[in-house]
Structure formats: C-alpha cells, structure tokens
Scaffold this motif. Structure first.
Motif, PDB file in Angstrom:
ATOM      1  N   GLY A 154     -46.379  48.105  -2.359  1.00 55.10           N
ATOM      2  CA  GLY A 154     -45.004  48.157  -1.874  1.00 55.10           C
ATOM      3  C   GLY A 154     -44.938  48.517  -0.405  1.00 55.10           C
ATOM      4  O   GLY A 154     -44.124  47.962   0.350  1.00 55.10           O
ATOM      5  N   SER A 155     -45.807  49.436   0.025  1.00 54.27           N
ATOM      6  CA  SER A 155     -45.845  49.817   1.440  1.00 54.27           C
ATOM      7  C   SER A 155     -46.295  48.654   2.314  1.00 54.27           C
ATOM      8  O   SER A 155     -45.775  48.448   3.412  1.00 54.27           O
ATOM      9  CB  SER A 155     -46.793  51.008   1.627  1.00 54.27           C
ATOM     10  OG  SER A 155     -46.332  52.134   0.929  1.00 54.27           O
ATOM     11  N   ALA A 156     -47.276  47.891   1.815  1.00 47.96           N
ATOM     12  CA  ALA A 156     -47.750  46.736   2.585  1.00 47.96           C
ATOM     13  C   ALA A 156     -46.632  45.711   2.762  1.00 47.96           C
ATOM     14  O   ALA A 156     -46.426  45.179   3.867  1.00 47.96           O
ATOM     15  CB  ALA A 156     -48.946  46.103   1.882  1.00 47.96           C
ATOM     16  N   GLY A 157     -45.892  45.434   1.662  1.00 49.19           N
ATOM     17  CA  GLY A 157     -44.769  44.507   1.779  1.00 49.19           C
ATOM     18  C   GLY A 157     -43.691  45.035   2.708  1.00 49.19           C
ATOM     19  O   GLY A 157     -43.117  44.279   3.512  1.00 49.19           O
ATOM     20  N   GLY A 158     -43.411  46.338   2.626  1.00 50.94           N
ATOM     21  CA  GLY A 158     -42.409  46.925   3.508  1.00 50.94           C
ATOM     22  C   GLY A 158     -42.840  46.925   4.956  1.00 50.94           C
ATOM     23  O   GLY A 158     -42.018  46.706   5.858  1.00 50.94           O
ATOM     24  N   THR A 159     -44.123  47.168   5.193  1.00 50.04           N
ATOM     25  CA  THR A 159     -44.637  47.137   6.562  1.00 50.04           C
ATOM     26  C   THR A 159     -44.505  45.739   7.158  1.00 50.04           C
ATOM     27  O   THR A 159     -44.108  45.576   8.323  1.00 50.04           O
ATOM     28  CB  THR A 159     -46.113  47.576   6.582  1.00 50.04           C
ATOM     29  OG1 THR A 159     -46.215  48.914   6.070  1.00 50.04           O
ATOM     30  CG2 THR A 159     -46.675  47.528   7.987  1.00 50.04           C
ATOM     31  N   LEU A 160     -44.810  44.720   6.354  1.00 48.72           N
ATOM     32  CA  LEU A 160     -44.660  43.341   6.820  1.00 48.72           C
ATOM     33  C   LEU A 160     -43.197  43.029   7.110  1.00 48.72           C
ATOM     34  O   LEU A 160     -42.871  42.418   8.144  1.00 48.72           O
ATOM     35  CB  LEU A 160     -45.203  42.376   5.759  1.00 48.72           C
ATOM     36  CG  LEU A 160     -45.074  40.877   6.067  1.00 48.72           C
ATOM     37  CD1 LEU A 160     -45.841  40.526   7.334  1.00 48.72           C
ATOM     38  CD2 LEU A 160     -45.571  40.041   4.894  1.00 48.72           C
ATOM     39  N   ALA A 161     -42.298  43.454   6.214  1.00 47.39           N
ATOM     40  CA  ALA A 161     -40.868  43.205   6.419  1.00 47.39           C
ATOM     41  C   ALA A 161     -40.378  43.907   7.675  1.00 47.39           C
ATOM     42  O   ALA A 161     -39.583  43.343   8.450  1.00 47.39           O
ATOM     43  CB  ALA A 161     -40.083  43.676   5.198  1.00 47.39           C
ATOM     44  N   ALA A 162     -40.830  45.143   7.901  1.00 47.31           N
ATOM     45  CA  ALA A 162     -40.418  45.872   9.099  1.00 47.31           C
ATOM     46  C   ALA A 162     -40.969  45.209  10.358  1.00 47.31           C
ATOM     47  O   ALA A 162     -40.278  45.132  11.383  1.00 47.31           O
ATOM     48  CB  ALA A 162     -40.885  47.325   9.006  1.00 47.31           C
ATOM     49  N   HIS A 163     -42.226  44.743  10.278  1.00 52.71           N
ATOM     50  CA  HIS A 163     -42.835  44.061  11.426  1.00 52.71           C
ATOM     51  C   HIS A 163     -42.065  42.793  11.785  1.00 52.71           C
ATOM     52  O   HIS A 163     -41.944  42.441  12.967  1.00 52.71           O
ATOM     53  CB  HIS A 163     -44.291  43.722  11.106  1.00 52.71           C
ATOM     54  CG  HIS A 163     -45.007  43.026  12.224  1.00 52.71           C
ATOM     55  ND1 HIS A 163     -45.385  43.679  13.387  1.00 52.71           N
ATOM     56  CD2 HIS A 163     -45.423  41.738  12.365  1.00 52.71           C
ATOM     57  CE1 HIS A 163     -45.981  42.821  14.195  1.00 52.71           C
ATOM     58  NE2 HIS A 163     -46.030  41.636  13.593  1.00 52.71           N
ATOM     59  N   MET A 164     -41.513  42.115  10.762  1.00 48.90           N
ATOM     60  CA  MET A 164     -40.719  40.911  10.994  1.00 48.90           C
ATOM     61  C   MET A 164     -39.278  41.236  11.360  1.00 48.90           C
ATOM     62  O   MET A 164     -38.471  40.335  11.570  1.00 48.90           O
ATOM     63  CB  MET A 164     -40.751  40.044   9.729  1.00 48.90           C
ATOM     64  CG  MET A 164     -42.130  39.528   9.360  1.00 48.90           C
ATOM     65  SD  MET A 164     -42.148  38.697   7.741  1.00 48.90           S
ATOM     66  CE  MET A 164     -40.988  37.353   8.041  1.00 48.90           C
ATOM     67  N   ASP A 165     -38.975  42.544  11.438  1.00 47.81           N
ATOM     68  CA  ASP A 165     -37.623  43.010  11.778  1.00 47.81           C
ATOM     69  C   ASP A 165     -36.569  42.460  10.820  1.00 47.81           C
ATOM     70  O   ASP A 165     -35.457  42.120  11.217  1.00 47.81           O
ATOM     71  CB  ASP A 165     -37.270  42.616  13.225  1.00 47.81           C
ATOM     72  CG  ASP A 165     -36.122  43.453  13.769  1.00 47.81           C
ATOM     73  OD1 ASP A 165     -35.935  44.587  13.283  1.00 47.81           O
ATOM     74  OD2 ASP A 165     -35.400  42.962  14.664  1.00 47.81           O
ATOM     75  N   SER A 166     -36.927  42.402   9.537  1.00 48.91           N
ATOM     76  CA  SER A 166     -35.989  41.883   8.546  1.00 48.91           C
ATOM     77  C   SER A 166     -34.994  42.959   8.131  1.00 48.91           C
ATOM     78  O   SER A 166     -35.268  44.159   8.211  1.00 48.91           O
ATOM     79  CB  SER A 166     -36.751  41.383   7.306  1.00 48.91           C
ATOM     80  OG  SER A 166     -37.375  42.463   6.646  1.00 48.91           O
ATOM     81  N   ASP A 167     -33.849  42.517   7.665  1.00 45.01           N
ATOM     82  CA  ASP A 167     -32.802  43.410   7.169  1.00 45.01           C
ATOM     83  C   ASP A 167     -33.292  44.067   5.875  1.00 45.01           C
ATOM     84  O   ASP A 167     -33.684  43.376   4.926  1.00 45.01           O
ATOM     85  CB  ASP A 167     -31.529  42.601   6.917  1.00 45.01           C
ATOM     86  CG  ASP A 167     -30.323  43.478   6.639  1.00 45.01           C
ATOM     87  OD1 ASP A 167     -30.425  44.396   5.802  1.00 45.01           O
ATOM     88  OD2 ASP A 167     -29.257  43.233   7.242  1.00 45.01           O
ATOM     89  N   ALA A 168     -33.255  45.399   5.809  1.00 48.52           N
ATOM     90  CA  ALA A 168     -33.749  46.094   4.622  1.00 48.52           C
ATOM     91  C   ALA A 168     -32.923  45.765   3.393  1.00 48.52           C
ATOM     92  O   ALA A 168     -33.431  45.833   2.266  1.00 48.52           O
ATOM     93  CB  ALA A 168     -33.750  47.607   4.855  1.00 48.52           C
TER      94      ALA A 168
END
Length: 421
Positions: A154-168
C-alpha cells in the motif's frame, strides 16, 4: 446419533489459512495507502502540524471504542459474515479522510476509519487464532507478516501516486475498490463459525480479563518500541548523528522491511523454541539494539541498533494475540483487550518520545525505549497462557454433518461451524 462440532480436514484448514493471510494483507494495504497521503490530506484540509496531530489521535480512539463490539457482531452474524462486513467497512473507509475539508470532518472521518479498522482487526485475529489452534502449529507471526507486506504494498502504491501528484481522493477511491473486492473474494474461504442457540452472546462492552491485561502489557512494550523506531529513527539519525536525509529515510524503510521478513519467517522459530523463549530472546535483541542506538558513535551502528529492535519485537504482537485467544472462555474479548492496549501504545509512543526529547534529549527518549524493551525479557512468561489445543489430523474427520462427533478445539465466543462448513 450424537453430534458435535465439525472436524475440518487439512485441505480446508489450509484454504482458510491462506484466505485469512490475504485478509491480513488487505488490512495492511489500507493502512499503507492512507499513511503515504497524509501530507496531501493535511494540505487539503488546511491543517497546522498541531491540528494534524490531534486528528491522527482519532483512529486509535475510534478503534478503542469499537473493538469490544467485534465479539458480539461475530456471535450475531457468524465469523465469516462478520469479517466480510467489517473488512468491507474498513476498506471503504479509506475514502473518507481525503474527502474531509476541515479539522472537524477529518476527525470524524478518522474516528470511523479507526473504528472499522479495530473491529475488523479483532475479527481477523480471532479467526487466525482459531485456525492456528486447529492446525496445532504457529501461524500468527506469518499472518502479521502478511499485514506488514500489505502495508509495504500500500505504501508503494501511495508513494507512486504521490510522485505522480495525483489527487488522493481519486487514489483512495481506486485503492478502496480494489481492496474491497480482494477482501470479499478472500473471505469466501475463511471458516464460517457460528454460535449455537444455547450459547450466550458476549457482552457488548466489558473490561478485558486480567490475563489479557498482562499479555497486553507485553504487547505494549513491543508496540512502543516499534512505533518509536518507525516514527523517530529517521529524525534520530538526522538530528543526533547528522545523517543525510536520504540515508535517514532509507533506515525507516529498512526497519519496516526487517520486521516484515522476521514475521514471515517467525512461525518456524516459534514452533521450534516456543513463544516464551522467542519473546525473551527477542527482548534481549531489542534491548541490545536500543543500547546501540543510545550509544551509537556513527549512523551505521545506530541503523544496526534499529534493525535489532525490529528483529526483537517483530513476533511479539502476533504471539500476544495468540496467547490472548487461548487465555479464557471468550477469546474475542481477550483479543479485543490486548488490541486496545497495543493500539494505545501505538498512539502514545510518538508523542511520548517527543515529550521526553523536549524535556531532555532524543537520546534519553531511546533510553526509555531500551528500558521498555527489557520489559519483554521480564514479562515473556505471561505468554505461556494456554497451549495450542491439538487439532484432529488431516483426514481424521469431515465437515459438519459427518455424523459421529469428534473432539475438536473450542472456538471463540461459543462459535461453531454450521452444516456444510
């Protein structure tokens, strides 16, 4: 013809074990997905650091309030249905914090998030203990290892989403959907234990038994050391030992990975040496690790100390849940009691370390961690509570409806399996 509780064959128990392992992984993935987007949530709700700290106390408050309800829910609906519903509520609650526009709504969202987390946590641990008892071998460490694995994923997916600056909000909606479906599929194969008409329902709210308090005290020491190391190891390396931010952050990831690996491999060691000896040796390891951190002359020694702390406490909480599940006539109540104590430890550890650091120094804070780690050595014997009850050998019996009653281990809160499972 006499009847009795069913005997599960080896294949059915193995299916149930893998299913519960998947549930643990899903549960951990929700936590990992949320934790990585906390900065986005803070910005979205326009919170100061102090306000965020207040909001982050509400998951533990919600869990502590709701966990005693898990036993009554399982008694009313059966273990499988209860777990399916509670797990779905937990995975779907992931969407709530990112939707909160201010402090009040975020606190409410995190209260619900914590309440559903705690109830599903108790339900899945109770089923894990039941399967462990029937298999007559340790599995709780690997189950908690699967939780840690899920948290890393879950952290890996969240890190990728944050790196892509996606809306949480979008990220968490997608994650919640995937995890809900995965959890529902996994729940299909867990044991469907149900209460019988003569069983009295467990109390909705009740103080945990004395045995659970003692076991919970051991869990408290382990979770305090774990939480302090996870939350403060990077800060310690930067502020005390003047380490680069990149190396400091890597030490935190390495600590989490060390714990996950130790939990996944821990069952074989526990089966060979026993819970008490493992916790006692783990306490020695964690105490030595804490001392290395306190007296570390350089970052590498401190990182080695944190690794020893992680190795030392990794299997303690799984063993505490297992011991609670064997400590009395109401395993779910005992597990809820231990879970409440460990949640409380996880809540106060970060702030306690900060308070001691403000009053003295961060080095002194980890002196406190070292003292609590030594508490594992002193308190390990309380995990001797109860032995795993011998389950029938694979193929020795059949599922419900087979006819002749066979001796089987008792099940949580009078839960027994209905015909056909």
């Amino acid at each position: 013809m006499p009847t009795g509780p069913p005997v599960f064959d080896g294949q059915r128990l193995r299916q149930a074990r893998f299913a519960v392992a998947a549930v643990f992984c899903v549960h951990g993935a929700v936590t990992g997905s949320f934790a990585t987007r906390i900065p986005w949530i803070q910005d979205h709700a326009a919170l100061s650091a102090g306000q965020l700290g207040l909001a982050l106390a509400f998951p533990a408050i919600g869990a502590s309030v709701a966990m005693p309800l898990a036993g009554a829910i399982s008694h009313r609906f059966g273990a499988r249905t209860a777990l399916r519903g509670l797990l779905a509520l937990w995975t779907l609650s992931l969407t709530l914090p990112a939707l909160a526009p201010n402090l009040v709504t975020l606190c409410l969202a995190l209260f619900v998030y914590g309440a559903t987390s705690g109830m599903s946590d108790v339900a899945m641990n109770a089923l894990g203990v039941e399967i462990e008892n029937r298999l007559d071998k340790s599995i709780m460490s690997s189950l908690h290892g699967m939780w840690s694995t899920g948290a890393l994923l879950g952290s890996a997916g969240g890190t990728l989403a944050a790196h892509m600056d996606s809306d949480a909000r979008v990220h968490h909606l997608i994650a919640a959907t995937v995890l809900t479906v995965t959890g529902m599929v996994a729940c299909r194969w867990v044991l469907d234990l149900r209460s019988t008409p003569e069983d009295e329902p467990p109390p909705r709210f009740a103080l945990p038994p004395k045995s659970a308090l003692l076991i919970g005290g051991v869990g408290f020491c382990a979770v305090f050391a774990e939480g302090a190391s996870l939350d403060w190891s990077a800060v310690y390396l930067e502020d005390v030992l003047d380490t680069s931010p990149g190396l400091a952050a890597a030490s935190t990831t390495a600590f989490a990975l060390t714990m996950a690996i130790a939990r996944l491999l821990g069952d074989r060691i526990v089966d060979r040496f026993g819970a008490v000896r493992c916790v006692r040796v783990g306490g020695v390891s964690a105490t030595l690790g804490g001392a290395l951190v306190v007296f570390a002359p350089n970052p590498l020694v401190a990182m080695g100390g944190f690794a020893l702390v992680g190795l030392g406490v990794a299997v303690v909480v799984p063993l505490a849940f297992a011991a609670a599940g064997r400590s009395g006539p109401n395993p779910s109540q005992a597990i809820a009691g231990v879970a409440t104590i460990t949640y409380t430890s996880g809540l106060i550890a970060p702030s306690a370390i900060g308070a001691v650091a403000d009053a003295t120094s961060l080095v002194a804070s980890f002196g406190l961690v070292t003292v609590l780690a030594f508490g594992l050595v002193l308190g390990a014997s309380v995990l001797r509570t109860g032995d795993r009850r011998t389950a029938p050998a694979a193929g020795a019996g059949t599922d419900a409806g087979a006819g002749t009653a066979q001796p089987v281990p008792s099940v949580p809160d009078g839960l027994k399996s209905p015909s056909g499972d």
